[in-house]
Scaffold this active site. Structure first.
Site, PDB file in Angstrom:
ATOM      1  N   SER A   7       0.853  -1.191   0.000  1.00  0.00           N
ATOM      2  CA  SER A   7       0.000   0.000   0.000  1.00  0.00           C
ATOM      3  C   SER A   7       0.882   1.232   0.000  1.00  0.00           C
ATOM      4  O   SER A   7       1.785   1.367   0.827  1.00  0.00           O
ATOM      5  CB  SER A   7      -0.881   0.019   1.250  1.00  0.00           C
ATOM      6  OG  SER A   7      -1.376   1.328   1.456  1.00  0.00           O
ATOM      7  N   HIS A  31      -1.604  -1.572  -3.879  1.00  0.00           N
ATOM      8  CA  HIS A  31      -2.874  -1.292  -3.215  1.00  0.00           C
ATOM      9  C   HIS A  31      -3.025   0.224  -3.083  1.00  0.00           C
ATOM     10  O   HIS A  31      -2.169   0.889  -2.508  1.00  0.00           O
ATOM     11  CB  HIS A  31      -2.847  -1.965  -1.837  1.00  0.00           C
ATOM     12  CG  HIS A  31      -4.067  -1.806  -1.015  1.00  0.00           C
ATOM     13  ND1 HIS A  31      -5.147  -2.661  -1.104  1.00  0.00           N
ATOM     14  CD2 HIS A  31      -4.388  -0.912  -0.058  1.00  0.00           C
ATOM     15  CE1 HIS A  31      -6.076  -2.298  -0.242  1.00  0.00           C
ATOM     16  NE2 HIS A  31      -5.647  -1.226   0.414  1.00  0.00           N
ATOM     17  N   ASP A  33      -5.330   3.255  -1.728  1.00  0.00           N
ATOM     18  CA  ASP A  33      -6.390   3.596  -0.780  1.00  0.00           C
ATOM     19  C   ASP A  33      -7.041   4.919  -1.158  1.00  0.00           C
ATOM     20  O   ASP A  33      -6.387   5.958  -1.155  1.00  0.00           O
ATOM     21  CB  ASP A  33      -5.801   3.712   0.633  1.00  0.00           C
ATOM     22  CG  ASP A  33      -5.362   2.370   1.181  1.00  0.00           C
ATOM     23  OD1 ASP A  33      -6.206   1.463   1.258  1.00  0.00           O
ATOM     24  OD2 ASP A  33      -4.172   2.228   1.519  1.00  0.00           O
ATOM     25  N   MET A  35      -9.714   7.647  -0.059  1.00  0.00           N
ATOM     26  CA  MET A  35     -10.464   8.091   1.124  1.00  0.00           C
ATOM     27  C   MET A  35     -11.060   9.465   0.860  1.00  0.00           C
ATOM     28  O   MET A  35     -10.425  10.307   0.219  1.00  0.00           O
ATOM     29  CB  MET A  35      -9.538   8.177   2.335  1.00  0.00           C
ATOM     30  CG  MET A  35      -8.734   6.918   2.586  1.00  0.00           C
ATOM     31  SD  MET A  35      -7.781   7.070   4.087  1.00  0.00           S
ATOM     32  CE  MET A  35      -6.816   5.547   4.031  1.00  0.00           C
ATOM     33  N   HIS A  64      -8.815   0.200  -3.170  1.00  0.00           N
ATOM     34  CA  HIS A  64      -9.611   0.036  -1.949  1.00  0.00           C
ATOM     35  C   HIS A  64     -10.371   1.340  -1.702  1.00  0.00           C
ATOM     36  O   HIS A  64      -9.775   2.344  -1.314  1.00  0.00           O
ATOM     37  CB  HIS A  64      -8.657  -0.292  -0.781  1.00  0.00           C
ATOM     38  CG  HIS A  64      -9.331  -0.439   0.537  1.00  0.00           C
ATOM     39  ND1 HIS A  64      -8.627  -0.480   1.723  1.00  0.00           N
ATOM     40  CD2 HIS A  64     -10.642  -0.558   0.877  1.00  0.00           C
ATOM     41  CE1 HIS A  64      -9.479  -0.619   2.727  1.00  0.00           C
ATOM     42  NE2 HIS A  64     -10.704  -0.656   2.239  1.00  0.00           N
ATOM     43  N   MET A  66     -12.468   3.625   0.286  1.00  0.00           N
ATOM     44  CA  MET A  66     -12.998   3.964   1.610  1.00  0.00           C
ATOM     45  C   MET A  66     -13.752   5.278   1.462  1.00  0.00           C
ATOM     46  O   MET A  66     -13.349   6.318   1.988  1.00  0.00           O
ATOM     47  CB  MET A  66     -11.854   4.071   2.615  1.00  0.00           C
ATOM     48  CG  MET A  66     -11.353   2.703   3.045  1.00  0.00           C
ATOM     49  SD  MET A  66      -9.723   2.780   3.761  1.00  0.00           S
ATOM     50  CE  MET A  66      -8.763   2.861   2.264  1.00  0.00           C
ATOM     51  N   MET A 138     -10.928  -6.138   7.197  1.00  0.00           N
ATOM     52  CA  MET A 138     -10.031  -5.106   7.724  1.00  0.00           C
ATOM     53  C   MET A 138      -9.481  -5.545   9.084  1.00  0.00           C
ATOM     54  O   MET A 138     -10.228  -5.991   9.954  1.00  0.00           O
ATOM     55  CB  MET A 138     -10.768  -3.770   7.888  1.00  0.00           C
ATOM     56  CG  MET A 138     -11.149  -3.072   6.587  1.00  0.00           C
ATOM     57  SD  MET A 138      -9.756  -2.710   5.491  1.00  0.00           S
ATOM     58  CE  MET A 138      -8.760  -1.581   6.494  1.00  0.00           C
ATOM     59  N   ASP A 177      -6.039  -6.345   5.506  1.00  0.00           N
ATOM     60  CA  ASP A 177      -5.442  -5.021   5.304  1.00  0.00           C
ATOM     61  C   ASP A 177      -5.391  -4.305   6.641  1.00  0.00           C
ATOM     62  O   ASP A 177      -6.434  -4.087   7.272  1.00  0.00           O
ATOM     63  CB  ASP A 177      -6.318  -4.247   4.293  1.00  0.00           C
ATOM     64  CG  ASP A 177      -5.812  -2.840   4.007  1.00  0.00           C
ATOM     65  OD1 ASP A 177      -4.703  -2.494   4.441  1.00  0.00           O
ATOM     66  OD2 ASP A 177      -6.560  -2.089   3.332  1.00  0.00           O
TER      67      ASP A 177
HETATM   68  C1  DX5 Z   1      -5.923   1.676   6.111  1.00  0.00           C
HETATM   69  C2  DX5 Z   1      -5.634   1.311   4.685  1.00  0.00           C
HETATM   70  C3  DX5 Z   1      -4.456   0.423   4.527  1.00  0.00           C
HETATM   71  C4  DX5 Z   1      -3.142   1.020   4.945  1.00  0.00           C
HETATM   72  C5  DX5 Z   1      -2.384  -0.108   5.556  1.00  0.00           C
HETATM   73  O1  DX5 Z   1      -7.189   2.222   6.181  1.00  0.00           O
HETATM   74  O2  DX5 Z   1      -6.741   0.647   4.114  1.00  0.00           O
HETATM   75  O3  DX5 Z   1      -4.362  -0.075   3.190  1.00  0.00           O
HETATM   76  O4  DX5 Z   1      -2.389   1.566   3.913  1.00  0.00           O
HETATM   77  O5  DX5 Z   1      -1.252   0.400   6.130  1.00  0.00           O
HETATM   78  P1  DX5 Z   1      -0.435  -0.422   7.226  1.00  0.00           P
HETATM   79  O6  DX5 Z   1       0.066  -1.663   6.547  1.00  0.00           O
HETATM   80  O7  DX5 Z   1       0.632   0.499   7.641  1.00  0.00           O
HETATM   81  O8  DX5 Z   1      -1.385  -0.761   8.347  1.00  0.00           O
HETATM   82 ZN    ZN Z   2      -6.412  -0.366   2.172  1.00  0.00          ZN
END
Ligand code: DX5
Ligand code: ZN
Length: 227
Positions: A7, A31, A33, A35, A64, A66, A138, A177
């Site tokens: 990620s 990956h 993210d 948001m 992903h 969110m 998660m 994740d």
């Molecule tokens: C958190 C994200 C993850 C994040 C994971 O909400 O969905 O993908 O990047 O990061 P680490 O591996 O540092 O927990």
């Molecule tokens: Zn994620």
């Protein structure tokens, strides 16, 4: 089959193509993210910026989402399939009409993921098992990288793996994740996860590529091994 998706949430956003290239030879996907500061208290990339990142990435993208209103954004992000998006995961908590949304996403040919937050029961995704290609459990509260792995989610991972065995759904991937490290990846793999997101473990390491190889090796040796 074990898959590792670094990620980039904790990578250097100014140099994303380079950050991605660093881990590319050893990784399956990147990956990404997304948001919106509504579904989670943090904001990352808008649609246009996401498209740029996807286009510039040398690896296929595991998206992903969110974001709120996944009924709209799930299909919308699925249109990026030709730009390099391989999978799009929406959150069950953010979508109103789950079935219709997954059906629309299917038209674009992306691998479809359905994610649940730590507080959501695994059983809520059972009705949609035949309409997704990946389940994301998660292992932190979504929103930020660098949080502590929630080992108490492993009951969900074990139950989900059992469903996939019982229902002969061996093509359905089981992703975790959040807080994945050299230690926790063994715990998650032994519970039955096969697809792993790792953010800070990879990008805060002095040697991200070696870290990915190490994570993969541990996951392979721990997968479904008890004790
Ligand atoms: C958190 C994200 C993850 C994040 C994971 O909400 O969905 O993908 O990047 O990061 P680490 O591996 O540092 O927990
Ligand atoms: Zn994620």
């Amino acid at each position: 089959m074990i898959r590792i998706a670094p990620s980039i949430l904790n990578a250097n956003f100014e140099k994303l193509p380079e950050e991605i290239a660093k881990v590319a030879p050893g990784s399956d996907f990147i990956h990404l993210d997304i948001m919106d500061n509504i579904f989670v208290p943090n904001k990352t990339f808008d649609f246009d910026r996401s498209r740029e990142i996807v286009t510039e990435s040398v690896l296929p993208i595991d998206l992903h989402l969110m974001v709120d209103n996944a009924d709209y954004w799930g299909p919308q992000y699925s249109t990026l399939v030709d730009d390099g998006v391989f999978s799009v995961t929406i959150h069950l908590e953010a979508v109103k009409n789950v079935r219709a949304t997954l059906l629309k996403m299917k038209e674009f040919g992306v691998r479809r993921g359905l994610a649940i937050k730590p507080g959501t029961d695994l059983e809520e995704i059972y009705p949609f098992l035949n309409e997704v290609e990946m389940i994301l459990i998660m292992t932190v509260e979504p929103g930020f990288g660098g949080q502590k792995f929630m080992g108490e989610m492993m009951g969900k991972v074990e139950r989900a793996r059992q469903w996939l065995i019982d229902e002969n759904l061996s093509d359905l991937w089981l992703q975790v994740d959040g807080g994945i490290s050299a230690e926790s990846i063994c715990v998650a793999a032994s519970a039955g996860a096969d697809t792993f997101v790792a953010g800070s473990a990879v990008y805060r390491s002095d040697d991200p590529l070696t870290k990915v190889a190490e994570l993969r090796e541990i996951a392979m040796s721990c997968y479904l091994q008890k004790g």
